[in-house]
Motif scaffolding. Sequence first.
Motif, PDB file in Angstrom:
ATOM      1  N   VAL A   4      -7.883   1.956   5.985  1.00 50.05           N
ATOM      2  CA  VAL A   4      -6.616   1.315   5.633  1.00 50.05           C
ATOM      3  C   VAL A   4      -5.907   2.197   4.609  1.00 50.05           C
ATOM      4  O   VAL A   4      -6.512   2.586   3.597  1.00 50.05           O
ATOM      5  N   THR A   5      -4.674   2.505   4.869  1.00 55.48           N
ATOM      6  CA  THR A   5      -3.910   3.395   4.001  1.00 55.48           C
ATOM      7  C   THR A   5      -2.802   2.625   3.304  1.00 55.48           C
ATOM      8  O   THR A   5      -2.000   1.952   3.964  1.00 55.48           O
ATOM      9  N   GLN A   6      -2.782   2.757   1.985  1.00 52.98           N
ATOM     10  CA  GLN A   6      -1.743   2.085   1.209  1.00 52.98           C
ATOM     11  C   GLN A   6      -0.921   3.108   0.442  1.00 52.98           C
ATOM     12  O   GLN A   6      -1.466   4.058  -0.121  1.00 52.98           O
ATOM     13  N   CYS A  23       1.409  -0.649   3.924  1.00 52.94           N
ATOM     14  CA  CYS A  23       0.011  -0.677   4.344  1.00 52.94           C
ATOM     15  C   CYS A  23      -0.083  -0.323   5.823  1.00 52.94           C
ATOM     16  O   CYS A  23       0.590  -0.940   6.666  1.00 52.94           O
ATOM     17  N   GLY A 107      -7.887  -1.398   1.756  1.00 52.75           N
ATOM     18  CA  GLY A 107      -7.374  -0.104   1.356  1.00 52.75           C
ATOM     19  C   GLY A 107      -7.690   0.147  -0.107  1.00 52.75           C
ATOM     20  O   GLY A 107      -8.281  -0.703  -0.784  1.00 52.75           O
TER      21      GLY A 107
END
Lengths: 115, 112
Positions: A4-6, A23, A107
């Motif tokens: 998960v990329t934030q 997100c 994330g």
Amino acid sequence: KAGVTQTPRYLIKTRGQQVTLSCSPISGHRSVSWYQQTPGQGLQFLFEYFSETQRNKGNFPGRFSGRQFSNSRSEMNVSTLELGDSALYLCASTKSGRRGTGELFFGEGSRLTVL
Amino acid sequence: QKEVEQNSGPLSVPEGAIASLNCTYSDRGSQSFFWYRQYSGKSPELIMFIYSNGDKEDGRFTAQLNKASQYVSLLIRDSQPSDSATYLCASEGGTSYGKLTFGQGTILTVHP
């Protein structure tokens, strides 16, 4: 498989401003949840989206809002920032978000400081 | 009263010992329970989940659930310094999509 990329990871705002956090869930995950983490209150649920629909919302004022796009990416927005909004905002994704499947993948979070 | 309460800690155990982490919940509608581990400066990661009464074992970890007593626990056997972290207990209700209710967490330190 990417996690998960934030974004952004860190940001500083002043009272009264607004902020948008982004997100990107794990590929194939359609449910995205947002949590606020503070030393005093711990992890608190903000809202959950699935297929662009908000299915659940926590006890936060209307200044906190979110949305989900057709590619499952999600954004949350906080308007009229207050000092108490300083926190780590965590996004989490899961495949279906079926009831009883609380295996959330978090994330790294967006650390918001409000001055 | 908080919906999910954990023994406040911090908890300190020697390397090789058993660490016992406890959690109680107030919502009888809660059906699923989770233990997350959070290292300092990192995000939570799931280590165990349990739905049914009884014990569930995974390696050095054992989760225990007693729905009648509204009690969940996590045992860590042969504790290692790398187990030093905050452990978060969470519950999920039967009607809540994507919403976990977390306890405040218990800080565990395993000293060599």
